[in-house]
Design a protein around this motif. Structure first.
Motif, mmCIF file in Angstrom:
data_model
loop_
_atom_site.group_PDB
_atom_site.id
_atom_site.type_symbol
_atom_site.label_atom_id
_atom_site.label_comp_id
_atom_site.label_asym_id
_atom_site.label_seq_id
_atom_site.Cartn_x
_atom_site.Cartn_y
_atom_site.Cartn_z
ATOM 1 N N VAL A 185 -0.516 3.806 9.651
ATOM 2 C CA VAL A 185 -1.215 3.796 8.364
ATOM 3 C C VAL A 185 -2.704 3.552 8.572
ATOM 4 C CG1 VAL A 185 -1.472 2.518 6.201
ATOM 5 C CG2 VAL A 185 0.818 3.072 7.050
ATOM 6 N N LEU A 186 -3.026 2.582 9.421
ATOM 7 C CA LEU A 186 -4.426 2.266 9.699
ATOM 8 C C LEU A 186 -5.155 3.476 10.288
ATOM 9 C CD1 LEU A 186 -5.548 -1.083 11.317
ATOM 10 C CD2 LEU A 186 -6.705 1.053 11.837
ATOM 11 N N GLU A 187 -4.498 4.123 11.226
ATOM 12 C CA GLU A 187 -5.091 5.303 11.862
ATOM 13 C C GLU A 187 -5.343 6.408 10.842
ATOM 14 O OE1 GLU A 187 -4.208 7.558 16.022
ATOM 15 O OE2 GLU A 187 -2.549 7.536 14.593
ATOM 16 N N ALA A 188 -4.372 6.600 9.924
ATOM 17 C CA ALA A 188 -4.515 7.640 8.906
ATOM 18 C C ALA A 188 -5.661 7.323 7.947
ATOM 19 C CB ALA A 188 -3.206 7.792 8.132
ATOM 20 N N LEU A 189 -5.786 6.054 7.554
ATOM 21 C CA LEU A 189 -6.887 5.671 6.673
ATOM 22 C C LEU A 189 -8.234 5.921 7.350
ATOM 23 C CD1 LEU A 189 -5.481 2.317 5.236
ATOM 24 C CD2 LEU A 189 -5.825 4.445 3.962
ATOM 25 N N ALA A 190 -8.324 5.523 8.616
ATOM 26 C CA ALA A 190 -9.574 5.738 9.351
ATOM 27 C C ALA A 190 -9.870 7.229 9.502
ATOM 28 C CB ALA A 190 -9.489 5.065 10.719
ATOM 29 N N ASP A 191 -8.821 8.015 9.770
ATOM 30 C CA ASP A 191 -9.011 9.467 9.890
ATOM 31 C C ASP A 191 -9.548 10.054 8.585
ATOM 32 O OD1 ASP A 191 -8.144 9.507 12.500
ATOM 33 O OD2 ASP A 191 -6.126 10.231 12.039
ATOM 34 N N GLY A 192 -9.042 9.542 7.458
ATOM 35 C CA GLY A 192 -9.528 10.027 6.170
ATOM 36 C C GLY A 192 -11.007 9.738 5.977
ATOM 37 N N ALA A 193 -11.436 8.547 6.400
ATOM 38 C CA ALA A 193 -12.842 8.190 6.269
ATOM 39 C C ALA A 193 -13.710 9.025 7.211
ATOM 40 C CB ALA A 193 -13.035 6.705 6.548
ATOM 41 N N VAL A 194 -13.207 9.293 8.408
ATOM 42 C CA VAL A 194 -13.945 10.153 9.349
ATOM 43 C C VAL A 194 -14.083 11.558 8.761
ATOM 44 C CG1 VAL A 194 -13.837 11.268 11.608
ATOM 45 C CG2 VAL A 194 -13.298 8.836 11.399
ATOM 46 N N ARG A 195 -13.033 12.013 8.155
ATOM 47 C CA ARG A 195 -13.060 13.345 7.523
ATOM 48 C C ARG A 195 -14.125 13.414 6.429
ATOM 49 N NH1 ARG A 195 -8.558 15.761 3.651
ATOM 50 N NH2 ARG A 195 -9.152 17.963 3.665
ATOM 51 N N MET A 196 -14.354 12.286 5.763
ATOM 52 C CA MET A 196 -15.351 12.228 4.696
ATOM 53 C C MET A 196 -16.757 11.905 5.215
ATOM 54 S SD MET A 196 -13.943 13.034 1.813
ATOM 55 C CE MET A 196 -13.148 14.304 2.816
ATOM 56 N N GLY A 197 -16.883 11.741 6.571
ATOM 57 C CA GLY A 197 -18.206 11.590 7.153
ATOM 58 C C GLY A 197 -18.549 10.240 7.736
ATOM 59 N N LEU A 198 -17.654 9.248 7.660
ATOM 60 C CA LEU A 198 -17.943 7.914 8.201
ATOM 61 C C LEU A 198 -17.689 7.907 9.706
ATOM 62 C CD1 LEU A 198 -18.866 5.315 6.686
ATOM 63 C CD2 LEU A 198 -16.473 4.557 6.770
ATOM 64 N N PRO A 199 -18.544 7.275 10.505
ATOM 65 C CA PRO A 199 -18.316 7.214 11.954
ATOM 66 C C PRO A 199 -16.977 6.556 12.298
ATOM 67 C CG PRO A 199 -20.549 6.558 11.445
ATOM 68 C CD PRO A 199 -19.833 6.665 10.122
ATOM 69 N N ARG A 200 -16.373 6.959 13.414
ATOM 70 C CA ARG A 200 -15.043 6.501 13.798
ATOM 71 C C ARG A 200 -14.975 4.984 13.961
ATOM 72 N NH1 ARG A 200 -9.924 8.016 13.681
ATOM 73 N NH2 ARG A 200 -10.612 10.140 14.154
ATOM 74 N N ASP A 201 -15.928 4.400 14.678
ATOM 75 C CA ASP A 201 -15.841 2.960 14.928
ATOM 76 C C ASP A 201 -15.919 2.153 13.638
ATOM 77 O OD1 ASP A 201 -18.500 3.712 14.586
ATOM 78 O OD2 ASP A 201 -19.284 2.194 15.971
ATOM 79 N N ILE A 202 -16.776 2.583 12.720
ATOM 80 C CA ILE A 202 -16.894 1.909 11.432
ATOM 81 C C ILE A 202 -15.625 2.110 10.607
ATOM 82 C CG2 ILE A 202 -18.148 1.874 9.233
ATOM 83 C CD1 ILE A 202 -20.680 2.560 10.780
ATOM 84 N N SER A 203 -15.080 3.307 10.648
ATOM 85 C CA SER A 203 -13.860 3.605 9.893
ATOM 86 C C SER A 203 -12.694 2.740 10.345
ATOM 87 C CB SER A 203 -13.490 5.086 10.053
ATOM 88 O OG SER A 203 -14.488 5.922 9.534
#
Length: 275
Positions: A185-203
């Motif tokens: 779940v955490l990975e999917a949430l972070a992936d969604g934020a990366v998809r929207m433009g947020l850097p991976r480490d911050i996501s």
């Protein structure tokens, strides 16, 4: 009434054994002199002694002489061999705690012989960071003192509850396997934020802290999860839109199904317990 002081011997110096040692020391529950680990690999023994200050031995017999509580932190397929090895020196006043998945109380009790208190535990991997969710069940010969000893050990690395053995497979499906669900779940949430433009480490950091904070609110407020969810959800707002997407994707049903399937698999393994 003063809490009992007791010495703990851990059979197996792997990740879970080390987690228990570090947790007991960090919580101040035990001192290094009150802990001993038996471990067959010399370099691992040297590492544990150097990093934690405890004593280690290569032979399980010396551990049995030392400990009031003996923790079997070994692979399930060797539990029978370990039980046979420690049985000659075992005393009825000692408490044996097994964290071997899928090995029943009945099997351990038969392997040790009649009259020895046995407790079976299902911990999970966040014990490595002091945040375990554990459950334990008492064997036929285990009494209140044995249960108190188990709680003392397990609470040093997180939270624990007592259940009947028949429910331990459900615990496995929920909290035993649960960290993997949460990582997904955490990975999917972070992936969604990366998809929207947020850097991976911050996501990843924001997703992890959000999950941690939500869990902390549940544990510390005692509020129903539905009420906590409503506190975040403004009518017609962003959270309502996000929740609709999750319901549309049947996330709730998928997570329930994950617990169901993992429980069913745990029951299959448990039926073979010790074989």
């Amino acid at each position: 009434m003063t809490e009992e002081r007791f010495k703990v011997g851990i059979v197996g110096g792997g990740a879970m054994g080390e987690a228990l040692v570090r947790g007991l020391l960090a919580a101040g529950t035990l001192s290094p002199a009150e802990l001993m680990v038996s471990e067959v690999h010399g370099p691992r023994r040297e590492y544990l002694e150097r990093e934690t200050g405890i004593r280690t031995v290569a032979e399980n017999g010396r551990l049995v002489e030392f400990g009031d509580v003996l923790i079997l932190a070994v692979k399930p397929h060797v539990v029978g061999d370990v039980a046979a090895e420690i049985r000659p020196g075992l005393r009825p006043s000692q408490t044996v705690i097994s964290i071997a998945a899928g090995v029943s109380l009945e099997y351990i009790e038969k392997s040790l012989g009649e009259g020895f208190p046995v407790i079976r535990v299902m911990p999970n991997t966040p014990a490595l960071v002091g945040a375990a969710a554990s459950a334990y069940c008492l064997g036929r010969y285990a009494g209140p003192r044995d249960g108190a000893r188990a709680r003392t050990v397990l609470e040093a690395v997180g939270r624990t509850v007592q259940v009947e053995e028949r429910l331990l497979d459900v615990v496995t499906g929920l909290s035993g396997s649960g960290p993997a669900y949460m990582f997904l779940v955490l990975e999917a949430l972070a992936d969604g934020a990366v998809r929207m433009g947020l850097p991976r480490d911050i996501s990843v950091m924001l997703a992890a802290q959000t999950m941690y904070g939500a869990a902390k609110m549940v544990l510390e407020t005692g509020e129903h999860t539905g009420r906590l969810k409503d506190m975040v959800t403004t009518p017609g707002g962003t959270t309502a839109a996000g929740l609709f997407a999750l319901e549309e994707g049947a996330v709730r049903a998928a997570l329930q199904r994950a617990v169901e399937e993992a429980t069913a698999r745990a029951r299959e393994i448990d039926e073979r317990g010790g074989s």
